[in-house]
Design an enzyme around this catalytic site. Structure first.
Site, PDB file in Angstrom:
ATOM      1  N   GLU A  35      -6.411  -9.089  -5.638  1.00  0.00           N
ATOM      2  CA  GLU A  35      -5.513  -8.466  -4.656  1.00  0.00           C
ATOM      3  C   GLU A  35      -5.111  -9.476  -3.581  1.00  0.00           C
ATOM      4  O   GLU A  35      -3.959  -9.531  -3.170  1.00  0.00           O
ATOM      5  CB  GLU A  35      -6.187  -7.269  -3.990  1.00  0.00           C
ATOM      6  CG  GLU A  35      -6.436  -6.103  -4.904  1.00  0.00           C
ATOM      7  CD  GLU A  35      -7.098  -4.960  -4.172  1.00  0.00           C
ATOM      8  OE1 GLU A  35      -6.404  -3.947  -3.954  1.00  0.00           O
ATOM      9  OE2 GLU A  35      -8.289  -5.091  -3.809  1.00  0.00           O
ATOM     10  N   LYS A 112      -0.572   2.530  -0.934  1.00  0.00           N
ATOM     11  CA  LYS A 112      -0.949   1.415  -1.802  1.00  0.00           C
ATOM     12  C   LYS A 112      -0.802   1.907  -3.247  1.00  0.00           C
ATOM     13  O   LYS A 112      -1.777   2.257  -3.910  1.00  0.00           O
ATOM     14  CB  LYS A 112      -2.383   0.983  -1.480  1.00  0.00           C
ATOM     15  CG  LYS A 112      -2.822  -0.296  -2.142  1.00  0.00           C
ATOM     16  CD  LYS A 112      -4.212  -0.700  -1.650  1.00  0.00           C
ATOM     17  CE  LYS A 112      -4.688  -1.956  -2.345  1.00  0.00           C
ATOM     18  NZ  LYS A 112      -6.031  -2.359  -1.870  1.00  0.00           N
TER      19      LYS A 112
END
Length: 133
Positions: A35, A112
């Site tokens: 990420e 997200k």
């Protein structure tokens, strides 16, 4: 028969709401190494408690929150200084919103949609509300 009379409550002094919805930026937030390395899309919804009467009277941008400038600052907050948690990112964004003294409260949702979850889902979202003072 006596009926109790309800005491009227004062209305919220800031009941006007200014919203920017679906603000999108690429960020490198998250606890997993990929990420941080690869990044992903984050989306933000803002709703601000702002008394819009001064701007309505004057018809001048200086008398209200400049949502264009605020949107640019929020986008930059997403794009820079990675953090582990969307809770931290949401707080950062709320703090930006509250820098303008005309904002009484900020309602911030951080989405997200590509969170690393081993299941089918459409979104992960955190919503916080922060008030001045």
């Amino acid at each position: 028969m006596d009926h109790p009379t309800a005491t009227p409550t004062a209305p919220d002094p800031i009941s006007d709401r200014l919203s920017v919805l679906g603000l999108e930026a690429w960020g490198h937030h998250g606890v997993l190494e990929h990420e941080r390395r690869d990044g992903q899309v984050f989306k933000v919804d803002l709703t601000l408690g702002v008394d819009t009467r001064p701007a309505a009277r004057s018809d001048l941008l200086r008398d209200t929150v400049d949502y264009g400038t605020l949107s640019t600052r929020v986008k930059e907050a997403i794009e820079h200084d990675p953090v582990d948690l969307i809770e931290t990112l949401a707080q950062r964004i709320a703090d930006l919103c509250l820098e303008d003294e005309r904002v009484a409260w900020a309602h911030v949702t951080v989405h997200k949609p590509d969170a690393p979850i081993e299941a089918t889902f459409s979104d992960v979202a955190l919503t916080i509300t922060r008030r001045r003072g």
